[in-house]
Design a protein around this motif. Structure first.
Motif, short mmCIF file in Angstrom:
data_model
loop_
_atom_site.label_atom_id
_atom_site.label_comp_id
_atom_site.label_asym_id
_atom_site.label_seq_id
_atom_site.Cartn_x
_atom_site.Cartn_y
_atom_site.Cartn_z
N ILE A 97 -54.81 99.18 16.55
CA ILE A 97 -54.93 99.95 15.36
C ILE A 97 -55.97 99.16 14.62
N PRO A 98 -56.78 100.00 13.83
CA PRO A 98 -57.74 99.51 13.07
C PRO A 98 -57.65 98.14 12.24
N LEU A 99 -58.64 97.58 11.76
CA LEU A 99 -58.18 96.33 10.99
C LEU A 99 -57.87 96.63 9.83
N GLU A 100 -58.38 97.58 9.20
CA GLU A 100 -57.68 98.04 7.66
C GLU A 100 -56.19 98.23 7.81
N THR A 101 -55.88 98.91 8.81
CA THR A 101 -54.12 98.98 8.99
C THR A 101 -53.81 97.64 9.06
N LEU A 102 -54.39 96.90 10.08
CA LEU A 102 -53.78 95.74 10.43
C LEU A 102 -53.55 94.87 9.32
N CYS A 103 -54.57 94.97 8.25
CA CYS A 103 -54.45 94.13 7.00
C CYS A 103 -53.28 94.55 6.01
N LEU A 104 -53.16 95.91 5.97
CA LEU A 104 -52.04 96.26 5.39
C LEU A 104 -50.50 95.74 5.71
N ILE A 105 -50.58 95.65 7.27
CA ILE A 105 -49.07 95.35 7.71
C ILE A 105 -49.09 93.80 7.69
N TYR A 106 -50.24 93.01 7.62
CA TYR A 106 -50.19 91.64 7.24
C TYR A 106 -49.83 91.27 5.69
N PHE A 107 -50.45 91.98 4.83
CA PHE A 107 -49.91 91.71 3.49
C PHE A 107 -48.52 92.26 3.14
N SER A 108 -48.13 93.32 3.69
CA SER A 108 -46.58 93.85 3.36
C SER A 108 -45.69 93.00 4.11
N ASN A 109 -45.86 92.19 5.37
CA ASN A 109 -45.05 91.85 6.08
C ASN A 109 -45.21 90.20 6.34
N PHE A 110 -46.23 89.85 6.09
CA PHE A 110 -46.53 88.24 6.34
C PHE A 110 -46.74 87.72 5.06
N HIS A 111 -47.90 88.25 4.26
CA HIS A 111 -48.23 87.49 3.18
C HIS A 111 -47.47 87.48 2.00
N SER A 112 -46.63 88.40 1.87
CA SER A 112 -45.89 88.76 0.85
C SER A 112 -44.43 88.01 0.91
N ILE A 113 -44.27 87.27 2.36
CA ILE A 113 -43.00 86.31 2.55
C ILE A 113 -43.59 85.10 1.93
N ILE A 114 -44.77 84.68 2.58
CA ILE A 114 -45.33 83.14 2.09
C ILE A 114 -45.78 83.03 0.65
N SER A 115 -46.12 83.98 -0.03
CA SER A 115 -46.37 83.99 -1.43
C SER A 115 -45.50 84.40 -2.54
N TYR A 116 -44.21 84.73 -1.92
CA TYR A 116 -43.10 85.05 -3.04
C TYR A 116 -42.74 83.86 -3.72
N GLY A 117 -42.68 83.70 -4.84
CA GLY A 117 -42.12 82.53 -5.81
C GLY A 117 -42.97 81.43 -5.44
#
Length: 244
Positions: A215-235
């Motif tokens: 998939i394109p990098l832009e779509t990959l970034c969306l997946i990263y921020f919704s599934n990875f970054h949101s977990i490590i940054s919560y709280g």
């Protein structure tokens, strides 16, 4: 000495009494057309159960009147619940100068502090019984299987540990508890929270690794921020922003 009571309500949004809620709305100054609109929104609702079956066709239960609760998934639901329990913080703060109440929708935490261990045990039991009585009076019930007491300790200072056997049997003392998505232990360390997030981060990492060539990098970034970054940054503001 510092202790916390983490309260969990049983079906909080489903147990709201319409008459009590409407009286709270009037107390908050909601009158006239606004009151009539909300009253119409809550009262005289009916529901039934639908069972879909391809062989014999759909089956319906009888229509029954909805006597309790606010509509689930609605925008007004959380707001009406907050108005329902609006006077809880005031009633609790009048009990003692040694407590602090944190309320987020139906998640409630009471932090209680005192320098004397005997007074601490006595007053926190009285506090819990008064909290439970407030919920019973307002036709709500605590889920005692998910309502926990935790004493917060220091690794350096030798704070005396509360003898839980002297406390109410309705409060469960546990090594870990969750509050608003954060996993807490008695020392407020980061380790339990990190351990419980590791499996989710591993799954998210595998998804990103599997899709990175597809998939394109832009779509990959969306997946990263919704599934990875949101977990490590919560709280993160709770633990300290120096983490990232």
């Amino acid at each position: 000495m510092v202790g916390g009571i983490f309260c969990d309500l049983s079906k909080a949004f489903d147990c709201i009494n319409h008459s009590v809620l409407l009286s709270r709305l009037q107390f908050c100054g909601i009158m006239g057309r606004a009151y009539n609109l909300l009253s119409s929104y809550l009262c005289d609702r009916y529901q039934r159960v639908l069972l879909k079956n391809a062989d014999v066709g759909n089956c319906f239960s009888e229509w029954e009147k909805v006597k309790l609760g606010v509509p689930q998934g609605s925008i007004l639901g959380p707001l009406l619940f907050l108005l329902y329990i609006n006077d809880l913080p005031g009633s609790m703060n009048n009990l003692s100068n040694h407590l602090k109440l944190t309320l987020f929708a139906d998640d409630m935490n009471i932090i209680f502090t005192h320098s004397n261990s005997t007074v601490f045990e006595k007053e926190i039991n009285e506090l819990f019984n008064k909290v439970r009585l407030w919920f019973q009076t307002n036709l709500l019930s605590l889920n005692l299987n998910k309502t926990y007491f935790m004493q917060f300790l220091s690794k350096t200072n030798h704070t005396p540990t509360i003898n839980v056997s002297h406390m109410s049997n309705l409060i469960l003392s546990v090594g870990l508890t969750k509050f608003l998505g954060l996993t807490l232990d008695s020392f407020l360390s980061r380790k339990p929270h990190i351990e419980q997030r590791t499996s989710k981060l591993n799954s998210a990492y595998y998804i990103i690794w599997s899709l990175k060539t597809l998939i394109p990098l832009e779509t990959l970034c969306l997946i990263y921020f919704s599934n990875f970054h949101s977990i490590i940054s919560y709280g993160i503001i709770f633990w300290g922003q120096h983490w990232l």
